[in-house]
Design a protein around this motif. Sequence first.
Motif, PDB file in Angstrom:
ATOM      1  N   GLY A   1       0.779  -1.227   0.000  1.00  0.00           N
ATOM      2  CA  GLY A   1       0.000   0.000   0.000  1.00  0.00           C
ATOM      3  C   GLY A   1       0.811   1.276   0.000  1.00  0.00           C
ATOM      4  N   ALA A   2       2.020   1.273  -0.567  1.00  0.00           N
ATOM      5  CA  ALA A   2       2.787   2.507  -0.657  1.00  0.00           C
ATOM      6  C   ALA A   2       2.021   3.543  -1.485  1.00  0.00           C
ATOM      7  CB  ALA A   2       4.145   2.230  -1.299  1.00  0.00           C
ATOM      8  N   VAL A   3       2.045   4.789  -1.022  1.00  0.00           N
ATOM      9  CA  VAL A   3       1.416   5.889  -1.757  1.00  0.00           C
ATOM     10  C   VAL A   3       2.510   6.854  -2.174  1.00  0.00           C
ATOM     11  CG1 VAL A   3      -0.214   7.809  -1.649  1.00  0.00           C
ATOM     12  CG2 VAL A   3      -0.758   5.648  -0.516  1.00  0.00           C
ATOM     13  N   ALA A   4       2.624   7.093  -3.466  1.00  0.00           N
ATOM     14  CA  ALA A   4       3.642   7.972  -4.030  1.00  0.00           C
ATOM     15  C   ALA A   4       2.990   9.276  -4.491  1.00  0.00           C
ATOM     16  CB  ALA A   4       4.335   7.267  -5.197  1.00  0.00           C
ATOM     17  N   PRO A   5       3.791  10.244  -4.911  1.00  0.00           N
ATOM     18  CA  PRO A   5       3.207  11.475  -5.457  1.00  0.00           C
ATOM     19  C   PRO A   5       2.319  11.224  -6.676  1.00  0.00           C
ATOM     20  CG  PRO A   5       5.512  11.817  -4.913  1.00  0.00           C
ATOM     21  CD  PRO A   5       5.254  10.358  -4.753  1.00  0.00           C
ATOM     22  N   LEU A   6       2.608  10.144  -7.416  1.00  0.00           N
ATOM     23  CA  LEU A   6       1.787   9.739  -8.554  1.00  0.00           C
ATOM     24  C   LEU A   6       1.494   8.250  -8.424  1.00  0.00           C
ATOM     25  CD1 LEU A   6       0.509  10.131 -11.386  1.00  0.00           C
ATOM     26  CD2 LEU A   6       2.777   9.658 -12.354  1.00  0.00           C
ATOM     27  N   ASN A   7       0.216   7.887  -8.537  1.00  0.00           N
ATOM     28  CA  ASN A   7      -0.199   6.490  -8.401  1.00  0.00           C
ATOM     29  C   ASN A   7      -1.110   6.146  -9.577  1.00  0.00           C
ATOM     30  OD1 ASN A   7       0.667   5.979  -5.337  1.00  0.00           O
ATOM     31  ND2 ASN A   7      -0.264   8.008  -5.493  1.00  0.00           N
ATOM     32  N   LEU A   8      -0.673   5.203 -10.391  1.00  0.00           N
ATOM     33  CA  LEU A   8      -1.404   4.801 -11.590  1.00  0.00           C
ATOM     34  C   LEU A   8      -2.163   3.520 -11.279  1.00  0.00           C
ATOM     35  CD1 LEU A   8       1.526   5.413 -14.072  1.00  0.00           C
ATOM     36  CD2 LEU A   8      -0.393   6.954 -13.603  1.00  0.00           C
ATOM     37  N   VAL A   9      -3.477   3.610 -11.239  1.00  0.00           N
ATOM     38  CA  VAL A   9      -4.319   2.508 -10.788  1.00  0.00           C
ATOM     39  C   VAL A   9      -5.007   1.893 -12.004  1.00  0.00           C
ATOM     40  CG1 VAL A   9      -6.078   1.812  -9.136  1.00  0.00           C
ATOM     41  CG2 VAL A   9      -4.718   3.869  -8.693  1.00  0.00           C
ATOM     42  N   PHE A  10      -4.804   0.587 -12.204  1.00  0.00           N
ATOM     43  CA  PHE A  10      -5.282  -0.074 -13.420  1.00  0.00           C
ATOM     44  C   PHE A  10      -6.704  -0.623 -13.279  1.00  0.00           C
ATOM     45  CE2 PHE A  10      -0.543  -0.648 -13.785  1.00  0.00           C
ATOM     46  CZ  PHE A  10      -0.380   0.313 -14.777  1.00  0.00           C
ATOM     47  N   ILE A  11      -7.527   0.103 -12.564  1.00  0.00           N
ATOM     48  CA  ILE A  11      -8.956  -0.184 -12.511  1.00  0.00           C
ATOM     49  C   ILE A  11      -9.687   1.150 -12.643  1.00  0.00           C
ATOM     50  CG2 ILE A  11      -8.583  -2.190 -11.017  1.00  0.00           C
ATOM     51  CD1 ILE A  11      -9.661  -0.573  -8.672  1.00  0.00           C
ATOM     52  N   PRO A  12     -10.954   1.152 -13.025  1.00  0.00           N
ATOM     53  CA  PRO A  12     -11.688   2.419 -13.072  1.00  0.00           C
ATOM     54  C   PRO A  12     -12.083   2.864 -11.663  1.00  0.00           C
ATOM     55  CG  PRO A  12     -13.121   0.622 -13.725  1.00  0.00           C
ATOM     56  CD  PRO A  12     -11.754   0.024 -13.531  1.00  0.00           C
ATOM     57  N   ARG A  13     -12.224   4.149 -11.473  1.00  0.00           N
ATOM     58  CA  ARG A  13     -12.612   4.672 -10.160  1.00  0.00           C
ATOM     59  C   ARG A  13     -13.913   4.041  -9.685  1.00  0.00           C
ATOM     60  NH1 ARG A  13     -11.253   9.337  -7.238  1.00  0.00           N
ATOM     61  NH2 ARG A  13      -9.989  10.108  -8.990  1.00  0.00           N
TER      62      ARG A  13
ATOM     63  N   VAL B   1      -6.749   4.759 -14.358  1.00  0.00           N
ATOM     64  CA  VAL B   1      -6.648   4.711 -15.810  1.00  0.00           C
ATOM     65  C   VAL B   1      -7.305   3.461 -16.404  1.00  0.00           C
ATOM     66  CG1 VAL B   1      -4.543   6.089 -15.779  1.00  0.00           C
ATOM     67  CG2 VAL B   1      -4.367   3.592 -15.754  1.00  0.00           C
ATOM     68  N   GLY B   2      -7.690   2.524 -15.561  1.00  0.00           N
ATOM     69  CA  GLY B   2      -8.333   1.314 -16.064  1.00  0.00           C
ATOM     70  C   GLY B   2      -7.340   0.360 -16.702  1.00  0.00           C
ATOM     71  N   PRO B   3      -7.828  -0.789 -17.135  1.00  0.00           N
ATOM     72  CA  PRO B   3      -6.957  -1.823 -17.712  1.00  0.00           C
ATOM     73  C   PRO B   3      -6.731  -1.600 -19.195  1.00  0.00           C
ATOM     74  CG  PRO B   3      -9.185  -2.636 -17.616  1.00  0.00           C
ATOM     75  CD  PRO B   3      -9.224  -1.246 -17.024  1.00  0.00           C
TER      76      PRO B   3
ATOM     77  N   LEU C   1     -14.747   1.762 -18.139  1.00  0.00           N
ATOM     78  CA  LEU C   1     -13.410   1.308 -18.531  1.00  0.00           C
ATOM     79  C   LEU C   1     -12.931   2.012 -19.791  1.00  0.00           C
ATOM     80  CD1 LEU C   1     -14.022  -0.998 -16.449  1.00  0.00           C
ATOM     81  CD2 LEU C   1     -12.841  -2.538 -17.998  1.00  0.00           C
ATOM     82  N   THR C   2     -13.825   2.159 -20.748  1.00  0.00           N
ATOM     83  CA  THR C   2     -13.406   2.732 -22.031  1.00  0.00           C
ATOM     84  C   THR C   2     -13.138   4.227 -21.939  1.00  0.00           C
ATOM     85  OG1 THR C   2     -15.736   2.972 -22.669  1.00  0.00           O
ATOM     86  CG2 THR C   2     -14.607   0.976 -23.392  1.00  0.00           C
ATOM     87  N   THR C   3     -13.680   4.897 -20.912  1.00  0.00           N
ATOM     88  CA  THR C   3     -13.429   6.337 -20.763  1.00  0.00           C
ATOM     89  C   THR C   3     -12.327   6.633 -19.750  1.00  0.00           C
ATOM     90  OG1 THR C   3     -15.208   6.518 -19.116  1.00  0.00           O
ATOM     91  CG2 THR C   3     -15.787   6.950 -21.409  1.00  0.00           C
ATOM     92  N   ALA C   4     -11.781   5.603 -19.097  1.00  0.00           N
ATOM     93  CA  ALA C   4     -10.753   5.824 -18.077  1.00  0.00           C
ATOM     94  C   ALA C   4      -9.443   6.314 -18.667  1.00  0.00           C
ATOM     95  CB  ALA C   4     -10.523   4.543 -17.276  1.00  0.00           C
ATOM     96  N   GLY C   5      -9.182   5.971 -19.910  1.00  0.00           N
ATOM     97  CA  GLY C   5      -7.998   6.510 -20.582  1.00  0.00           C
ATOM     98  C   GLY C   5      -6.901   5.521 -20.862  1.00  0.00           C
ATOM     99  N   GLY C   6      -6.802   4.448 -20.080  1.00  0.00           N
ATOM    100  CA  GLY C   6      -5.829   3.398 -20.350  1.00  0.00           C
ATOM    101  C   GLY C   6      -4.399   3.900 -20.382  1.00  0.00           C
ATOM    102  N   PRO C   7      -3.554   3.261 -21.205  1.00  0.00           N
ATOM    103  CA  PRO C   7      -2.136   3.619 -21.232  1.00  0.00           C
ATOM    104  C   PRO C   7      -1.872   5.044 -21.716  1.00  0.00           C
ATOM    105  CG  PRO C   7      -2.664   2.018 -22.957  1.00  0.00           C
ATOM    106  CD  PRO C   7      -3.853   2.102 -22.067  1.00  0.00           C
ATOM    107  N   THR C   8      -2.749   5.590 -22.543  1.00  0.00           N
ATOM    108  CA  THR C   8      -2.565   6.974 -22.995  1.00  0.00           C
ATOM    109  C   THR C   8      -2.681   7.936 -21.819  1.00  0.00           C
ATOM    110  OG1 THR C   8      -3.446   6.442 -25.181  1.00  0.00           O
ATOM    111  CG2 THR C   8      -3.437   8.763 -24.533  1.00  0.00           C
ATOM    112  N   GLN C   9      -3.714   7.755 -20.998  1.00  0.00           N
ATOM    113  CA  GLN C   9      -3.897   8.597 -19.829  1.00  0.00           C
ATOM    114  C   GLN C   9      -2.767   8.402 -18.825  1.00  0.00           C
ATOM    115  OE1 GLN C   9      -5.909  11.009 -19.105  1.00  0.00           O
ATOM    116  NE2 GLN C   9      -5.200  11.248 -16.984  1.00  0.00           N
ATOM    117  N   ALA C  10      -2.335   7.157 -18.662  1.00  0.00           N
ATOM    118  CA  ALA C  10      -1.242   6.881 -17.731  1.00  0.00           C
ATOM    119  C   ALA C  10       0.051   7.554 -18.187  1.00  0.00           C
ATOM    120  CB  ALA C  10      -1.044   5.376 -17.589  1.00  0.00           C
ATOM    121  N   ALA C  11       0.341   7.477 -19.481  1.00  0.00           N
ATOM    122  CA  ALA C  11       1.546   8.123 -20.015  1.00  0.00           C
ATOM    123  C   ALA C  11       1.455   9.640 -19.884  1.00  0.00           C
ATOM    124  CB  ALA C  11       1.753   7.716 -21.470  1.00  0.00           C
TER     125      ALA C  11
END
Length: 391
Positions: free
Chosen positions: A180-192, A208-210, A372-382
Amino acid sequence: MGKHIAFLTIPAAGHLNPTLPLVAELVRRGHRVSYATGPTYRSAVEAAGATMVELDWVPRPLKVSPGGQTTADLSAMLTGYVRAARPLMPVLEKWLRDDRPDLFCYDMMTFIGSMLADKLGLPEATTVANFATNEHFDLTPSLIPADFDPGHPAFQEFLAERSAFAREFGVPVDKVAAAGAVAPLNLVFIPREFQIAGETFDERFHFVGPAIGARVPTADWEPPGSPLLFISLGTAVNDRPDFFAACTEAFAGTDWQVAMAIGDQVDVASLGELPPNFDVRPYFPQPTVLAHADAFLTHAGMNSVMESLLNQVPMATYPQTPEQQANARRVTELDLGQQLPDLTPTSLRSTVDAIVADPAIRKSLADMHAHLTTAGGPTQAADAIEAQLAL
């Protein structure tokens, strides 16, 4: 000019696979990515365009008692995790000193990542392949077995191992084997919308979703027809010949075409003569199978849950660990499937038939697929990574 982004992930499919589409997107944008993990995933890492930093890290198969994870099971897992991490620390420290990254991105569950970032003063981010943790929601209590006994000899062995690790590397003991480490940026591969207490997570968390991208190569597979049932207990906790035998009995001679992945610990011969409507292998190309499946009988690992949701496949869940139990409960709460009550043939068939026929589950799957489709995926994560690099 491109930046150097270093990844560190435990060599486990459910944690590593979700990062690979992000790696590929970063490389496409001109960044240099190095990736430290175990040798099993070299081909997948290199297929995504990263430079492999191979670690002597091959996790032991996890053992879970048939009735569910016990104190002894959990303690053995934690002890093994700490012992595996000990020889990695100096190797990783040398790598990060010699080729200092502009951003160090480590798996939230890979506890040595936060230690190294702190020791070396590295700009850091986490990748989160399960439920995220913040000041308002902590998954840890859900990961403790119901019979947990802190006085159990196996747990005491873990505590001794943890203390020795802390002394050796000069780190706080409560940070060793902590999730459960929390960093300044956390990329979560599930939708909110799938996250428990999702509304409490602030701008540090990007849900950002899967996404499906480069994977460990598997055998070619062609859909055998429909209706198609996919059965799998994942890659980590699958030594359950009783489960696979029950599935074989339950669906033999039915209209279901069954693709059943039994892993590499169960001898297929132990299942007896296989019915003609069964295709049984150690592993299948899971995203491909789910694209054709009508139902998924799953352990409810988060990666499997997300891939099922991407394809709007209803789930019958049979979790093996407390973490998977939490995922399975969420699947049921959001009306995306049902949890198996037991392993009787009647329960197996009735649960699978029910999730396929339920219009409410179909609607919930469609709604979650839209998230899932609006979360952004790898584009949003990048995008989030590049924004962090620009700070």
